[in-house]
Scaffold this motif. Sequence first.
Motif, PDB file in Angstrom:
ATOM      1  N   ILE A 184      81.069  15.669 -24.811  1.00  0.00           N
ATOM      2  CA  ILE A 184      80.000  15.718 -25.976  1.00  0.00           C
ATOM      3  C   ILE A 184      78.461  15.430 -25.219  1.00  0.00           C
ATOM      4  O   ILE A 184      78.361  14.323 -24.758  1.00  0.00           O
ATOM      5  CB  ILE A 184      80.233  14.818 -27.379  1.00  0.00           C
ATOM      6  CG1 ILE A 184      81.446  14.995 -27.936  1.00  0.00           C
ATOM      7  CG2 ILE A 184      79.087  14.809 -28.242  1.00  0.00           C
ATOM      8  CD1 ILE A 184      81.665  16.012 -28.865  1.00  0.00           C
ATOM      9  N   ILE A 185      77.571  16.328 -25.671  1.00  0.00           N
ATOM     10  CA  ILE A 185      76.242  16.015 -25.165  1.00  0.00           C
ATOM     11  C   ILE A 185      75.375  15.918 -26.567  1.00  0.00           C
ATOM     12  O   ILE A 185      75.604  16.947 -27.228  1.00  0.00           O
ATOM     13  CB  ILE A 185      75.609  17.054 -24.177  1.00  0.00           C
ATOM     14  CG1 ILE A 185      76.782  17.896 -23.208  1.00  0.00           C
ATOM     15  CG2 ILE A 185      74.557  16.483 -23.566  1.00  0.00           C
ATOM     16  CD1 ILE A 185      77.107  16.704 -22.090  1.00  0.00           C
ATOM     17  N   ALA A 186      74.552  14.888 -26.608  1.00  0.00           N
ATOM     18  CA  ALA A 186      73.798  15.049 -27.890  1.00  0.00           C
ATOM     19  C   ALA A 186      72.306  14.329 -27.447  1.00  0.00           C
ATOM     20  O   ALA A 186      72.298  13.037 -27.212  1.00  0.00           O
ATOM     21  CB  ALA A 186      74.534  14.329 -28.982  1.00  0.00           C
ATOM     22  N   ASN A 187      71.401  15.208 -28.072  1.00  0.00           N
ATOM     23  CA  ASN A 187      69.959  14.491 -28.186  1.00  0.00           C
ATOM     24  C   ASN A 187      69.755  14.480 -29.839  1.00  0.00           C
ATOM     25  O   ASN A 187      69.106  15.432 -30.094  1.00  0.00           O
ATOM     26  CB  ASN A 187      69.144  15.131 -27.456  1.00  0.00           C
ATOM     27  CG  ASN A 187      67.607  14.764 -27.582  1.00  0.00           C
ATOM     28  OD1 ASN A 187      67.524  13.597 -28.097  1.00  0.00           O
ATOM     29  ND2 ASN A 187      66.526  15.465 -27.375  1.00  0.00           N
ATOM     30  N   LEU A 188      70.131  13.405 -30.456  1.00  0.00           N
ATOM     31  CA  LEU A 188      70.157  13.576 -32.035  1.00  0.00           C
ATOM     32  C   LEU A 188      68.793  12.825 -32.096  1.00  0.00           C
ATOM     33  O   LEU A 188      68.161  12.135 -31.340  1.00  0.00           O
ATOM     34  CB  LEU A 188      71.246  12.659 -32.368  1.00  0.00           C
ATOM     35  CG  LEU A 188      72.588  13.237 -32.232  1.00  0.00           C
ATOM     36  CD1 LEU A 188      73.704  12.253 -32.674  1.00  0.00           C
ATOM     37  CD2 LEU A 188      72.578  14.526 -33.108  1.00  0.00           C
ATOM     38  N   PRO A 189      68.254  12.649 -33.319  1.00  0.00           N
ATOM     39  CA  PRO A 189      67.251  12.012 -33.678  1.00  0.00           C
ATOM     40  C   PRO A 189      67.197  10.710 -33.598  1.00  0.00           C
ATOM     41  O   PRO A 189      68.283  10.162 -34.076  1.00  0.00           O
ATOM     42  CB  PRO A 189      66.970  12.634 -35.043  1.00  0.00           C
ATOM     43  CG  PRO A 189      68.266  13.064 -35.740  1.00  0.00           C
ATOM     44  CD  PRO A 189      69.117  13.662 -34.399  1.00  0.00           C
TER      45      PRO A 189
END
Length: 279
Positions: A184-189
């Motif tokens: 999983i890769i994530a650039n969330l707020p």
Amino acid sequence: MTLRQALVQARQRLSGSKDIEDPGLESEVLLRHILHFSRAQLYFDLNVKLNPDQESAFNQWVELRLGGEPLAYIINSREFYGLDFFVDHRVLIPRPETELLVEEAIRFCNSRSTSVLADIGTGSGAIAVSLAAHLPQTKIYAIDISAQALEVARLNSLRHGVTNRVTLLQGDLLAALKHPIDAIIANLPYVRTADWQTMPSAPFEPRQALDGGEKGLDQIFRLIDQLKGKVNPGGWALLEIGMGQAEAVTGYLNKLYPVASIEILKDLAGIERVVKLIL
Ligand code: GLN
């Protein structure tokens, strides 16, 4: 008005805004996009005259920029990880610090078997499409809760010829994943609401992509809660975080995944920017 005069005038006007760091460069970029000129062409033709339509379009763009509209939205373009992405108000403008996330993901995929991964909160698709362009063996889910953002991700996936390996899914964080995947890769707020309120780009960029609640960690914590069951054993996750959030995020991960390996990576500015988790 010649191109030279247009540039001088625009630079003077843009110098009046405290949020514009390089008025000369921005004037040049705006003018080049009006004319569809390369940099070399622009400097070769400085004595050429703008036609009235070009002149009024250019003035309108300078006016928009003075009103705070980010340059990337005006020209519908932002470079990220060496590729040119279409961007508009439906998506966050990709940030240079996020290249660290992509670089690390590529390194990781090349060193362990990763055949399926997901980019959560894909927005413009900058992360998913860059990964697809560099990882020809990997299948990538690009997930966003915003149907409008996914339209932009689709444009970018088409533009860079990776639609066969990038699957767009609409959903809340990991909910749309039917089977466990490798990474999983994530650039969330992750911006704190109080900080979001003072961001110059706040009126222009989607709030949903930036505002992470009081401490900025609402969505990151929700994602961490959901990892179990969605990531294969030995799988991994890379999460982008904001300044000062590393301790809270690693603390929460430790509590939920006591045997997992956790590492923090710093960006070029020395800020703790990415949390790496190996389950
Ligand atoms: N790094 C971005 C900014 O500070 C925030 C991006 C995000 O919330 N994921 O503008």
